[in-house]
Design a protein around this motif. Structure first.
Motif, PDB file in Angstrom:
ATOM      1  N   TYR A  85       1.170  -1.340  -0.165  1.00  0.00           N
ATOM      2  CA  TYR A  85       0.209   0.403   0.277  1.00  0.00           C
ATOM      3  C   TYR A  85       0.845   0.884  -0.111  1.00  0.00           C
ATOM      4  N   ASN A  89       1.199  -0.568  -4.620  1.00  0.00           N
ATOM      5  CA  ASN A  89       1.258  -1.531  -5.429  1.00  0.00           C
ATOM      6  C   ASN A  89      -0.478  -1.612  -5.518  1.00  0.00           C
ATOM      7  N   CYS A  90      -0.872  -2.082  -6.894  1.00  0.00           N
ATOM      8  CA  CYS A  90      -1.736  -1.740  -6.976  1.00  0.00           C
ATOM      9  C   CYS A  90      -2.850  -3.194  -6.946  1.00  0.00           C
ATOM     10  N   GLU A  91      -2.396  -4.565  -6.718  1.00  0.00           N
ATOM     11  CA  GLU A  91      -2.645  -5.914  -6.925  1.00  0.00           C
ATOM     12  C   GLU A  91      -1.680  -6.822  -6.378  1.00  0.00           C
ATOM     13  N   GLY A 128      -0.524   4.914  -4.961  1.00  0.00           N
ATOM     14  CA  GLY A 128      -1.016   4.068  -6.810  1.00  0.00           C
ATOM     15  C   GLY A 128      -1.051   4.681  -7.988  1.00  0.00           C
ATOM     16  N   ASP A 129      -0.926   4.739  -9.465  1.00  0.00           N
ATOM     17  CA  ASP A 129      -1.838   4.765 -10.259  1.00  0.00           C
ATOM     18  C   ASP A 129      -2.200   3.779 -10.421  1.00  0.00           C
ATOM     19  N   CYS A 130      -3.476   3.332 -10.696  1.00  0.00           N
ATOM     20  CA  CYS A 130      -3.905   1.797 -10.612  1.00  0.00           C
ATOM     21  C   CYS A 130      -5.002   1.676 -12.081  1.00  0.00           C
ATOM     22  N   GLY A 138      -5.662   5.056  -7.378  1.00  0.00           N
ATOM     23  CA  GLY A 138      -5.765   4.085  -6.533  1.00  0.00           C
ATOM     24  C   GLY A 138      -6.252   3.108  -5.515  1.00  0.00           C
ATOM     25  N   VAL A 139      -5.708   2.702  -4.857  1.00  0.00           N
ATOM     26  CA  VAL A 139      -6.598   1.918  -4.105  1.00  0.00           C
ATOM     27  C   VAL A 139      -6.006   2.433  -2.294  1.00  0.00           C
TER      28      VAL A 139
END
Length: 248
Positions: A85, A89-91, A128-130, A138-139
């Protein structure tokens, strides 16, 4: 020298070692800001051998799975993801799945507990850039927790009966953090250890407080409905913290 009978050497089986608990995670597991990390405290509560495999700064890392699986264990817990986070990181679900695959290849039946991320400052801010088009978005920490939940539940429903999920978000409050991320010293780390240990009891993975409940019939009735297999271990842990440490 081993005893013999009719010329046949009889080898006694080696004594079984102590229960081995492995705690895998990042700097929270490693024990940053605390004298004794929660894995060691849980080990003391249960008379287990605790192996702390916490590394500061790590994210969900699939290549660690086979290495974890190579260490014989009776219980493994994973508390990881807050750096994913923080790093945008998006995943995390795919990485968690690969990590679990690596463990399960070597130890298909060891009880394995995935703990979702504990609280942290700014957890509600998207990181993030998700977005698929690179346009931002982001998330949140809770969205990453949900990814972990879904993956763990998917695997449980697929037949992994020794995989368990513990919600980490309620184990500590923001007031327990010294820097907005890590448990602030001994008291907060002990609170985290007791909370995780209570969930181990709920899942049938620890037995420290069975004797406490069974020693006092009124506690067994109030917290366990008369049988130790039905105890509310989180509530019983709280009672022990407030009264049992003094009364025994």
């Amino acid at each position: 020298r081993p005893p013999t009978s009719d010329g046949i050497t009889i080898q006694r089986p080696p004594p079984r070692g102590r229960f081995t608990y492995i705690a895998y995670g990042d700097s929270i597991t490693h024990g940053y800001c605390a004298e004794t990390p929660y894995p060691g405290l849980i080990g003391r509560l249960n008379n287990w051998t605790a192996i702390n495999l916490g590394w500061g700064g790590i994210r969900v890392t699939p290549r660690h799975g086979p290495a974890l699986g190579a260490i014989p264990a009776d219980l493994i817990s994973m508390l990881i993801g807050t750096n994913d986070y923080g790093g945008g990181n998006c995943e995390v679900a795919a990485g968690l799945s690969e990590t679990l695959d690596g463990i399960r290849e070597a130890q298909p039946d060891v009880p394995l507990v995935v703990i979702t991320m504990i609280v942290r400052r700014e957890a509600g801010d998207p990181h993030g850039d998700c977005s698929s088009d690179g346009g931002g978005g982001g998330v949140t920490l809770e969205q990453l927790r949900e990814q972990l939940r879904r993956e763990v539940n998917r695997r449980i429903h697929a037949g992994d009966r020794n995989l368990h999920l513990v919600e980490g978000g309620g184990l500590l409050s923001l007031g327990d953090l010294g820097d907005g991320l890590h448990p602030a010293g001994t008291d907060a780390m002990e609170k985290l250890a007791r909370g995780i240990n209570a969930h181990f009891h709920r899942l049938g993975l620890a037995r420290t407080f069975h004797c406490y409940a069974e020693r006092y019939p009124h506690l067994l009735e109030e917290y366990c409905g008369g049988t130790a297999t039905e105890c509310d271990w989180v509530a019983l842990q709280r009672h022990w913290d407030q009264h049992g440490r003094v009364g025994g």
